[in-house]
Design an enzyme around this catalytic site. Structure first.
Site, PDB file in Angstrom:
ATOM      1  N   SER A 123       0.848  -1.188   0.000  1.00 24.21           N
ATOM      2  CA  SER A 123       0.000   0.000   0.000  1.00 24.21           C
ATOM      3  C   SER A 123       0.883   1.238   0.000  1.00 24.21           C
ATOM      4  CB  SER A 123      -0.897   0.007   1.240  1.00 24.21           C
ATOM      5  OG  SER A 123      -1.740   1.145   1.231  1.00 24.21           O
ATOM      6  N   GLU A 124       0.461   2.252  -0.769  1.00 22.51           N
ATOM      7  CA  GLU A 124       1.294   3.452  -0.930  1.00 22.51           C
ATOM      8  C   GLU A 124       1.503   4.233   0.364  1.00 22.51           C
ATOM      9  OE1 GLU A 124      -1.566   4.007  -4.456  1.00 22.51           O
ATOM     10  OE2 GLU A 124      -1.325   2.431  -2.947  1.00 22.51           O
ATOM     11  N   ASN A 125       0.672   3.981   1.372  1.00 19.23           N
ATOM     12  CA  ASN A 125       0.862   4.696   2.631  1.00 19.23           C
ATOM     13  C   ASN A 125       1.902   4.043   3.537  1.00 19.23           C
ATOM     14  OD1 ASN A 125      -0.996   2.557   3.039  1.00 19.23           O
ATOM     15  ND2 ASN A 125      -1.736   3.482   4.925  1.00 19.23           N
ATOM     16  N   GLY A 126       2.510   2.940   3.063  1.00 16.31           N
ATOM     17  CA  GLY A 126       3.661   2.414   3.774  1.00 16.31           C
ATOM     18  C   GLY A 126       3.516   1.076   4.450  1.00 16.31           C
TER      19      GLY A 126
END
Length: 220
Positions: A49-52
């Site tokens: 996920s791009e939020n980490g």
């Protein structure tokens, strides 16, 4: 036009069939997020996920959500054994360095040559494009899952996109509530049809041209 949850889950289940053990996979917002709930006997997949996060699991049961664990859309997630956390710069670097085996994205339009438009409708405010462009161009395989029709009943699989492109010639597979279309150098090929739709109905309701696989699968 909205879709019933049954159709959304049927699309997500078909997309899950494209994922193999050992892959690193990114899931977009909406229907893609349902894919996590349809993995069968696949226990070695790391979801990014791009939020980490790498290592997301299925959606938590109601009442068991962790307010500190969410995906890029802000919805609660669980994590699998071996998961890791990092900042968004690392998350984007993973995408940009082509470390993702598959990304599963939603879309506003997809062209018959694999162009995708999924980040903005002119005149509407959006918070930003997020990782859409990096994911579309850098993932090894790009799968689009979406309703076959827009809110006006028009085909979202089109000869050429009318909306601003996210990326060109990048989509490998399109899965809608009508069927599954492979994007090839020779055009779109319908490989699966979802009942109660028929091939004739798919042709009437799809603006883009496509051929039909001789081994067409019919999915209930």
């Amino acid at each position: 036009m909205g879709m019933a949850i049954e159709d959304r889950n049927r699309i997500a289940k078909r997309a899950a069939a494209e994922i193999e053990d050992g892959m690193v996979v990114n899931l977009g917002i909406g229907i893609p997020s349902l894919v996590l709930n349809h993995l069968q006997n696949k226990n070695n997949i790391m979801f990014h996920s791009e939020n980490g996060i790498i290592g997301m699991g299925p959606s938590p049961k109601k009442g068991e959500e962790d307010e500190n664990l969410c995906n890029a859309a802000g919805y609660p997630v669980t994590i699998r054994k071996g998961a890791s956390y990092f900042d968004s710069t690392i998350a984007f670097a993973i995408a940009r360095r082509e470390k993702l085996d598959v990304t599963i994205l939603g879309a506003l339009e997809v062209s018959e040559t694999g162009d995708i438009a999924n980040w903005i409708v002119p005149g509407n405010r959006v918070p930003g494009m997020g990782g859409a462009m990096e994911l579309a161009k850098k993932a090894k395989k790009v799968i689009v899952v979406m309703s076959h029709f827009d809110k006006y009943g028009n085909s979202k699989i089109v000869p050429s996109c009318s909306l601003p492109l996210t990326a060109s010639s990048c989509v490998d597979l399109i899965i809608t509530n009508v069927g599954v279309f492979h994007v090839t150098k020779n055009g779109l090929i319908l490989t699966d049809i979802f009942l109660p739709y028929t091939v004739n109905e798919a042709k009437k309701q799809t603006t883009a041209k496509f051929s039909v696989s001789p081994t067409l699968a019919i999915i209930e």
